[in-house]
Design an enzyme around this catalytic site. Sequence first.
Site, PDB file in Angstrom:
ATOM      1  CD  GLU A  70      16.835   0.942 -10.478  1.00 61.14           C
ATOM      2  OE1 GLU A  70      16.875   1.078 -11.718  1.00 61.14           O
ATOM      3  OE2 GLU A  70      17.237  -0.068  -9.890  1.00 61.14           O
ATOM      4  CE1 TYR A 116     -12.237  -6.050  -4.463  1.00 63.80           C
ATOM      5  CE2 TYR A 116     -11.420  -8.244  -3.944  1.00 63.80           C
ATOM      6  CZ  TYR A 116     -12.417  -7.289  -3.881  1.00 63.80           C
ATOM      7  OH  TYR A 116     -13.598  -7.586  -3.252  1.00 63.80           O
TER       8      TYR A 116
END
Length: 213
Positions: A70, A116
């Site tokens: 990745e 948040y």
Amino acid sequence: MSPADALADAGRRLVAAGLSPGSSGNVSVLDGDRILISGTGSSLGRLSEADLAHVGLDGSHLGGARASKETPLHVAFYRRDAAFRAVVHLHSPHAVALACLEPWAAHNAVPPLTPYFVMRVGQAPLLPYRHPGDPALGDDLLAAPWPLRAALLASHGAVVAGADLDEAVDRATELEEACRIALLTAGSPRRELTPDQIAELARRWDSPWTPEP
């Protein structure tokens, strides 16, 4: 703390939080003009110097362990914005589950339910499905037309970036929590933050968020 020690510490925290099952996930940090990234098949909870690969900013392998498949995702985030100095890619369960569903909007897969999420993560679009390790994952991230510091990968997981490893780990944790809350409230009448509330939070916390048309 050396970059290698910081990566090992970040890996332990992610595993302790339940965000990196098995040997899944990878972490990286910029170290001068190169990227230090966890090697393929390594467990984030037990990273050592021998588990780390040195990679150029073009993705070329410079030494150390075999780099994670990745790596293109990490390289893409560093190329998107010079402010990003650390990247975390995870297969955390709630992020994977939400990445298997239709996105909330084109620019953000996660509904804005808590301040948040907006403050600490900002919008996190769903990128198209590619098989794990496909270099096109990095191309998709680089080409995403919205400002972002996090994304979900369809049927795969999440990737986030930060100014340092602490910020990237915290952001990954907050994204997983936002995905968990989205799944817990799915199918129920729920109150999303209003566009004005989101705009105020994004402005106050300098968070990326694209207003809906």
